[in-house]
Write a protein that holds these residues in place. Structure first.
Motif, mmCIF file in Angstrom:
data_model
loop_
_atom_site.group_PDB
_atom_site.id
_atom_site.type_symbol
_atom_site.label_atom_id
_atom_site.label_comp_id
_atom_site.label_asym_id
_atom_site.label_seq_id
_atom_site.Cartn_x
_atom_site.Cartn_y
_atom_site.Cartn_z
ATOM 1 N N VAL A 353 45.720 36.982 6.706
ATOM 2 C CA VAL A 353 45.361 37.898 7.791
ATOM 3 C C VAL A 353 44.925 37.134 9.036
ATOM 4 O O VAL A 353 45.316 37.470 10.158
ATOM 5 C CB VAL A 353 44.260 38.874 7.328
ATOM 6 N N THR A 354 44.096 36.106 8.863
ATOM 7 C CA THR A 354 43.633 35.345 10.031
ATOM 8 C C THR A 354 44.798 34.644 10.726
ATOM 9 O O THR A 354 44.836 34.545 11.947
ATOM 10 C CB THR A 354 42.581 34.302 9.624
ATOM 11 N N LYS A 355 45.765 34.181 9.945
ATOM 12 C CA LYS A 355 46.948 33.557 10.541
ATOM 13 C C LYS A 355 47.765 34.587 11.310
ATOM 14 O O LYS A 355 48.240 34.324 12.422
ATOM 15 C CB LYS A 355 47.795 32.915 9.440
ATOM 16 N N SER A 356 47.916 35.787 10.709
ATOM 17 C CA SER A 356 48.701 36.839 11.350
ATOM 18 C C SER A 356 48.012 37.375 12.600
ATOM 19 O O SER A 356 48.664 37.627 13.620
ATOM 20 C CB SER A 356 48.947 37.973 10.352
ATOM 21 N N TYR A 357 46.687 37.569 12.540
ATOM 22 C CA TYR A 357 45.946 38.175 13.645
ATOM 23 C C TYR A 357 45.458 37.146 14.657
ATOM 24 O O TYR A 357 44.985 37.516 15.731
ATOM 25 C CB TYR A 357 44.746 38.962 13.119
ATOM 26 N N GLY A 358 45.539 35.876 14.313
ATOM 27 C CA GLY A 358 45.078 34.839 15.235
ATOM 28 C C GLY A 358 43.577 34.832 15.453
ATOM 29 O O GLY A 358 43.100 34.536 16.543
ATOM 30 N N ARG A 359 42.795 35.134 14.412
ATOM 31 C CA ARG A 359 41.332 35.164 14.513
ATOM 32 C C ARG A 359 40.740 33.999 13.724
ATOM 33 O O ARG A 359 41.083 33.777 12.564
ATOM 34 C CB ARG A 359 40.772 36.485 13.985
ATOM 35 N N PRO A 360 39.820 33.235 14.332
ATOM 36 C CA PRO A 360 39.253 32.038 13.671
ATOM 37 C C PRO A 360 38.120 32.384 12.710
ATOM 38 O O PRO A 360 36.953 32.100 12.968
ATOM 39 C CB PRO A 360 38.749 31.223 14.860
ATOM 40 N N ILE A 361 38.451 32.997 11.577
ATOM 41 C CA ILE A 361 37.446 33.340 10.570
ATOM 42 C C ILE A 361 37.397 32.222 9.532
ATOM 43 O O ILE A 361 38.431 31.837 8.979
ATOM 44 C CB ILE A 361 37.784 34.680 9.877
ATOM 45 N N GLU A 362 36.191 31.701 9.259
ATOM 46 C CA GLU A 362 36.057 30.569 8.346
ATOM 47 C C GLU A 362 36.040 30.977 6.886
ATOM 48 O O GLU A 362 36.468 30.229 6.007
ATOM 49 C CB GLU A 362 34.781 29.781 8.675
#
Length: 482
Positions: A353-362
């Protein structure tokens, strides 16, 4: 194709027609027509894979006929055979009729067979890749490269080892059985609740089998009424029923040599079950509105969220079909029976999801993971995927926190322990206090212990909230920030 493909040969010279039929009939089902009118009648009643048409006929040229075919029956691969090399005919055939090959007379039998094999393979690949009607620029070699690349990616994506689970998960035993089933050409029935990953297991079985080089196709049997489901699976001729606006090649034929995944098989009607049983018994299909049957070689993997044995006992599912489908039964356990898998699945979903949405979640905080493990997940993996997507969208932090979880998961992750009332006022008071304490703890978690925000959410004054915090021994580590 495993079953014989149908080739329509159109020529007004009887000797030429007989010669073509003699050469092609060893490998293909050949239907002969003496002119374009007779050929149209064939196309109205049969599913045809390739057309081999003479150019110079008495009443209509081959290009004119195939131009009409392209508009009315776009699926068959179209070829011209001619003893004349008129460049205008060739150009017209390519531009107007979408001709795949222009074969010159006299033809050599081996070359003719190779050309027709290529046309039939192009038809099959066209259906498997769901491309539009045949374009002269598409060659079997080009389409085959695309399909091979797609299958290579699919093998990696749907390998058994990519099914996420912990070492002590009950899913491990299911995967081990699935690997054994993949080694043998046996029908598999996968049971389990919605969202447990039945299709993922079915794909792993296909790509781990000897059929992995052929198509894997999917049909949700509960999504369509009988007539549409039949046309999807078995194919149909144009005009076979209301709404049949064009010829359709069925998914059983698309999956020839490969695997078909029949999801929600328990939702089918008794009438459809009879037709499906015949296909499984005879290994042949008859497209709706067609006169001829077609042989197919397909492996069946079916799935259902119903108890099919109970459905059989109740008379809603045919016993003979059940035993045909359930030669090798597998059961996907629900997520609530494997909480050890939740952190691993959540981490995998979060990475995607973070890759798809481009959000830097650790990552996901330990507190949030603990809540997620205690939740029952009635929607199983699909619900977990949706929850992670929602959290990623809403969070402003580098980590997904407990406060980002949906209320149902926060509440379900720490169930309220209410005492049995027994109709006494003392027990009622105890239960009310337990509920009150639970709501305060939830609000404190959401607002990081900020008293002002918690009081505002609960409709209390800060003094009133402090009194309750003291009563329930919840003061430690709180803040008075506004």
């Amino acid at each position: 194709m495993s079953g014989q493909a149908t080739v329509l040969v159109v020529d007004d010279e009887i000797r030429s027609l007989e010669s073509l039929q003699r050469v092609l009939s060893d490998e293909f089902e050949v239907i002969c027509a003496r002119d374009a009118t007779e050929a149209r009648r064939v196309l109205e009643s049969e599913i045809v894979h390739a057309i081999l048409c003479d150019q110079r006929m008495q009443y209509e040229t081959g290009v004119d006929f195939l131009k009409h075919v392209r508009e009315t029956w776009p699926d068959p691969v179209r070829m011209i055979i001619s003893g004349y090399s008129d460049s205008e005919d060739i150009i017209a055939g390519i531009n107007e009729a979408g001709i795949y090959q222009y074969i010159a007379k006299p033809w050599h039998p081996d070359k003719l067979l190779a050309t027709v094999r290529g046309a039939v393979e192009l038809f099959r690949l066209q259906k498997e890749t769901e491309t539009a009607s045949i374009d002269v620029k598409l060659t079997p070699e080009r389409v085959q490269r695309v399909v091979t690349e797609k299958r290579g990616v699919a093998r990696k994506l749907y390998d058994f080892d990519r099914i996420v689970h912990a070492p002590d998960s009950p899913l491990g035993d299911v995967i081990a059985l699935g690997k054994r089933a993949a080694e043998f050409d046996i029908s598999v029935l996968i049971t389990g609740e919605s969202g447990t990953g039945k299709e993922l297991l079915a794909r792993a079985i296909h790509y781990g089998s000897a059929r992995s080089g052929k198509a894997f196709v999917v049909e949700n049997c509960g999504a369509l009424p009988d007539e549409l489901l039949e046309s999807e699976l078995f194919g149909c001729k144009k005009g076979a029923f209301t709404g049949a606006y064009q010829d359709r090649v069925g998914l059983f034929e698309v999956a020839d040599g490969g695997t078909i995944f029949l999801d929600e098989i328990g939702e089918t009607s008794p009438a459809f079950q009879v037709k499906l049983l015949r296909v499984l018994q005879e290994s042949e299909i008859r497209p709706l509105g067609a006169r001829r049957v077609r042989k197919v070689d397909v492996r069946i993997v079916a799935a259902t969220n119903r108890d099919l044995e109970a459905e059989v006992r109740a008379g809603r599912f045919r016993r003979d079909l059940f035993y045909r489908l359930a030669a090798f039964p597998l059961h996907m356990p629900p997520l609530r029976e494997r909480p050890m898998d939740v952190p691993l699945i959540a981490a995998k979903v979060l990475a995607d999801v973070t890759k798809s949405y481009g959000r830097p979640i650790e990552g996901i905080s330990p507190g949030a993971l603990a809540r997620m493990r205690r939740y029952d997940w009635p929607g199983n993996v699909r619900e977990l995927q949706n929850e992670i997507q929602r959290m990623v969208v809403l969070t402003d932090d580098g980590w997904l926190q407990e406060a980002d979880l949906s209320a149902r998961i926060r509440q379900g992750g720490e169930p309220i322990q209410l005492q049995s009332a027994h109709h006494s006022s003392a027990s009622l008071k105890t239960n009310i206090e337990a509920l009150e304490r639970h709501m305060i703890v939830e609000a404190l978690d959401r607002h990081g212990g900020n008293i002002s925000r918690v009081a505002g959410e609960l409709g209390l004054s800060r003094v009133g909230l402090r009194n309750k915090l003291g009563r329930y021994d919840l003061r430690k580590g709180l803040s008075d920030e506004v």
